[in-house]
Motif scaffolding. Structure first.
Motif, PDB file in Angstrom:
ATOM      1  N   LYS A 164       0.835  -1.198   0.000  1.00 37.92           N
ATOM      2  CA  LYS A 164       0.000   0.000   0.000  1.00 37.92           C
ATOM      3  C   LYS A 164       0.877   1.259   0.000  1.00 37.92           C
ATOM      4  O   LYS A 164       0.602   2.217  -0.731  1.00 37.92           O
ATOM      5  N   GLU A 165       1.923   1.255   0.802  1.00 42.39           N
ATOM      6  CA  GLU A 165       2.830   2.400   0.849  1.00 42.39           C
ATOM      7  C   GLU A 165       3.516   2.597  -0.496  1.00 42.39           C
ATOM      8  O   GLU A 165       3.718   3.734  -0.942  1.00 42.39           O
ATOM      9  N   LYS A 185       2.306   1.761  -3.438  1.00 39.69           N
ATOM     10  CA  LYS A 185       1.312   2.312  -4.363  1.00 39.69           C
ATOM     11  C   LYS A 185       1.142   3.813  -4.130  1.00 39.69           C
ATOM     12  O   LYS A 185       1.030   4.585  -5.080  1.00 39.69           O
ATOM     13  N   GLU A 186       1.100   4.236  -2.864  1.00 36.64           N
ATOM     14  CA  GLU A 186       0.974   5.654  -2.551  1.00 36.64           C
ATOM     15  C   GLU A 186       2.193   6.429  -3.050  1.00 36.64           C
ATOM     16  O   GLU A 186       2.062   7.541  -3.570  1.00 36.64           O
ATOM     17  N   PHE A 187       3.360   5.836  -2.893  1.00 39.02           N
ATOM     18  CA  PHE A 187       4.592   6.478  -3.345  1.00 39.02           C
ATOM     19  C   PHE A 187       4.578   6.666  -4.863  1.00 39.02           C
ATOM     20  O   PHE A 187       4.909   7.730  -5.384  1.00 39.02           O
ATOM     21  N   ALA A 240       1.967   6.684  -6.830  1.00 36.60           N
ATOM     22  CA  ALA A 240       0.841   7.509  -7.265  1.00 36.60           C
ATOM     23  C   ALA A 240       1.071   8.995  -7.017  1.00 36.60           C
ATOM     24  O   ALA A 240       0.320   9.824  -7.516  1.00 36.60           O
ATOM     25  N   ARG A 241       2.081   9.348  -6.258  1.00 34.23           N
ATOM     26  CA  ARG A 241       2.361  10.768  -6.021  1.00 34.23           C
ATOM     27  C   ARG A 241       2.673  11.447  -7.342  1.00 34.23           C
ATOM     28  O   ARG A 241       3.304  10.891  -8.227  1.00 34.23           O
TER      29      ARG A 241
END
Length: 128
Positions: free
Chosen positions: A3-4, A6-8, A10-11
């Motif tokens: 999840k982290e 993906k967030e990274f 997607a920034r």
């Protein structure tokens, strides 16, 4: 952890960096073609050499090859000029799109407020 990641990814900054990298490589290919196929042949024609890489200066028994260095300098200057133009254009466009900051009118103190301030300062001075 996934999840982290993906967030990274997607920034916006990471995606913009990836796009910039790909565009930079494509632009480098264009500059390389310009330098290798147009500018360097002109330099070869002016110097009478067969290749820019073969441009050398003989100093005593040493041979100083400056052709590749010259080619690298020309590529660097062309890329720097193009990047300057791109950044300048982007800055100009973003400056036009930004709303002007609203100016808040500054109210000047009235005569009564000035007089009250002077009175207070004189009173403080008299107490000392």
């Amino acid at each position: 952890m996934i999840k982290e990641f993906k967030e990274f990814i997607a920034r916006g900054n990471v995606i913009e960096l990836a796009v910039g990298l790909v565009m930079g490589q494509a632009f480098t290919a264009i500059v390389r073609a310009l330098v290798d196929n147009i500018i360097m042949p002109l330099i070869v024609a002016m110097t009478g050499q067969t290749k820019v890489e073969s441009l050398v200066i003989n100093i005593a028994s040493a041979e100083v090859g400056y052709g590749l260095f010259l080619q690298a300098i020309i590529k660097f200057i062309l890329i720097a000029i193009a990047l300057f133009i791109v950044v300048k254009t982007i800055n100009t466009l973003t400056a036009k799109n930004k709303p002007a900051p609203e100016e808040t009118p500054v109210e000047a103190p009235t005569v009564e407020e000035y007089l009250a301030e002077i009175r207070d300062l004189l009173a403080e001075k008299a107490e000392k």
